[in-house]
Design a protein around this motif. Structure first.
Motif, short mmCIF file in Angstrom:
data_model
loop_
_atom_site.label_atom_id
_atom_site.label_comp_id
_atom_site.label_asym_id
_atom_site.label_seq_id
_atom_site.Cartn_x
_atom_site.Cartn_y
_atom_site.Cartn_z
N ASP A 191 6.45 -9.86 -5.11
CA ASP A 191 5.27 -9.69 -4.15
C ASP A 191 4.40 -10.21 -4.57
OD1 ASP A 191 3.95 -8.81 -2.05
OD2 ASP A 191 4.50 -6.53 -2.42
N ILE A 241 3.12 3.23 -2.68
CA ILE A 241 3.66 2.65 -1.44
C ILE A 241 4.95 3.27 -1.14
CG2 ILE A 241 4.91 0.53 -0.68
CD1 ILE A 241 1.55 0.83 -1.21
N GLU A 260 8.59 -2.46 -3.08
CA GLU A 260 8.37 -3.62 -2.47
C GLU A 260 9.69 -4.14 -2.07
OE1 GLU A 260 5.18 -3.99 -1.48
OE2 GLU A 260 3.93 -3.31 -2.99
N HIS A 283 1.15 1.30 -8.23
CA HIS A 283 1.04 0.82 -6.81
C HIS A 283 2.33 1.23 -6.03
CE1 HIS A 283 0.13 -1.80 -3.52
NE2 HIS A 283 1.02 -2.43 -3.45
N HIS A 291 1.71 0.62 3.55
CA HIS A 291 0.85 0.30 2.71
C HIS A 291 -0.50 1.07 3.34
CE1 HIS A 291 3.19 -2.33 0.49
NE2 HIS A 291 2.48 -2.66 -0.07
ZN LIG Z 1 2.33 -3.85 -2.26
#
Ligand SMILES: [Zn+2]
Ligand SMILES: NC(=O)c1ccc[n+]([C@@H]2O[C@H](COP(=O)([O-])OP(=O)(O)OC[C@H]3O[C@@H](n4cnc5c(N)ncnc54)[C@H](O)[C@@H]3O)[C@@H](O)[C@H]2O)c1
Length: 353
Positions: A128, A260, A176, A256, A235
């Motif tokens: 990502d 998410i 992700e 993160h 997100h």
């Molecule tokens: Zn992200």
């Protein structure tokens, strides 16, 4: 052999391609930006793989999201200036998404833009952050509030960097991958659904597939006028959860991908309510995510705080908080307005899972 998706290269020969790019371009200086961990774990492997007899000027930043800020930029700009960086210098960002975002931003702004190369060393950065040219830093309460869209010369994906990555970080990157498969199509989702987390032979192939999905999307819509917005699935609330946990001294910050992952469950629930996303698949998505990511508890005050943080979302237009939702797997819909009441019931759904 190497494999190539847009500017992204993988496998052994990609190092030779990078080496020959550096030799041909005759850069006046080559800077390598690392953080504390990528310096220890990845820099020796980088030297070994690239095998170039070259002076590398290494610039180190402390590791952690809290250093993805303007102070780190100022320090890096100063070091570049002191060490003679001119417009013909190259910056190599060797690290996770924090380094590729920060280093890409520093490179894009120093002397109106230096060439840079991303070498992601975390799963999240591979699939990502290092791809698609978004660079930036956190500012005030909002993540990635200041930034540029500017592409690297190339991205080199070297799976062996993942050998030293802590398991929690590896798992975070899977969020992700799950997101990419969900917005892409059912085949892609089924493959990732069937995969036991990590350590399976098919995992490297899925990493590459995930990279290909992101690449295809950003190639079609580099400036995020429509299709690229779909990458924001999970997100809107995910970022607010991440900011909330980072700024709340009573909470352990979430990675993160961990934030998410919760955002994906919430967005999928909202999709079910607003766009008839199939109930069975909502259960499938929620169970898969909970089998990978430990559940978090948020009390009512925290949820209110998270909802209040949504106003900082970069994707907002004209004061409206806009979500990416899905009619079905592979059928995302952008710019959806969601009421606060529905957001509260999404948290309720998550709590009861
Ligand atoms: Zn992200
Ligand atoms: N630009 C984009 O499009 C985009 C997309 C997604 C995420 N992001 C950004 O990416 C960032 C998160 O990236 P991340 O999860 O890679 O975090 P990170 O860069 O902070 O890396 C996570 C941790 O792993 C360490 N590390 C890195 N590589 C290692 C290795 N090979 N072995 C051992 N330790 C290693 C780092 O020092 C750090 O402690 C966030 O700032 C997020 O906003 C950007």
């Amino acid at each position: 052999m190497f494999q190539k998706e847009g500017l992204v290269f993988r496998n052994e020969n990609s190092w030779a391609i990078l080496a020959s790019h550096i030799e041909k371009a005759k850069y006046s200086n080559v800077f390598v930006i690392v953080d504390e961990n990528s310096e220890i774990h990845c820099l020796p492997r980088f030297y070994d793989k690239i095998g170039l007899n070259q002076e590398w000027k290494v610039l180190q930043v402390p590791s952690g999201e809290k250093y993805k800020n303007i102070d780190s930029c100022i320090r890096l700009w100063k070091q570049l200036s002191d060490k003679g960086a001119d417009q013909n210098s190259l910056i190599i960002n060797l690290g996770g998404g924090m380094i590729t975002d920060l280093g890409g931003f520093v490179a894009s702004t120093f002397k109106r833009g230096l060439a840079f190369v991303n070498i992601p060393t975390t799963l999240l950065a591979m699939v990502d952050a290092s791809i698609g040219g978004k660079n930036g830093i956190d500012f005030g309460l909002a993540k990635n509030q200041i930034g540029t869209i500017n592409l690297p010369q190339m991205v080199v994906v070297e799976n062996s960097f993942l050998e030293t990555l802590p398991k929690r970080q590896l798992v975070s990157g899977m969020a992700e991958m799950l997101k990419h498969s969900l917005i892409h199509n059912s085949d892609s989702w089924d493959k990732i659904y069937a995969l036991e987390p990590l350590n399976k032979p098919g995992f490297e192939e899925l990493i590459w597939e995930s990279i290909a999905i992101k690449n295809e999307i950003v190639a079609q819509d580099p400036l995020e006028t429509n299709l690229r917005k779909t990458l924001n699935y999970g997100h809107t609330l995910g970022h607010a959860i991440e900011s909330h946990c980072m700024d709340n001294s009573e909470r352990e910050p979430l990675l993160h991908g961990e934030a998410i992952a919760i955002g994906i469950i919430l967005a999928t629930y909202i999709s079910n309510r607003l766009l008839d996303f199939p109930e069975k698949k909502l259960t499938e998505v929620s169970m898969k995510i909970l089998s990978i990511f430990p559940k978090q508890n948020f009390n009512q005050n925290e949820i209110e705080n998270i909802v209040n943080l949504l106003v900082f979302d970069k994707k907002n237009r004209n004061g409206k908080v806009l979500f990416v939702l899905m009619q079905d797997i592979g059928k995302p819909k952008t710019d959806c307005v969601v009421s606060n009441a529905l957001i509260y019931s999404a948290f309720d759904f998550y709590k009861k899972l």
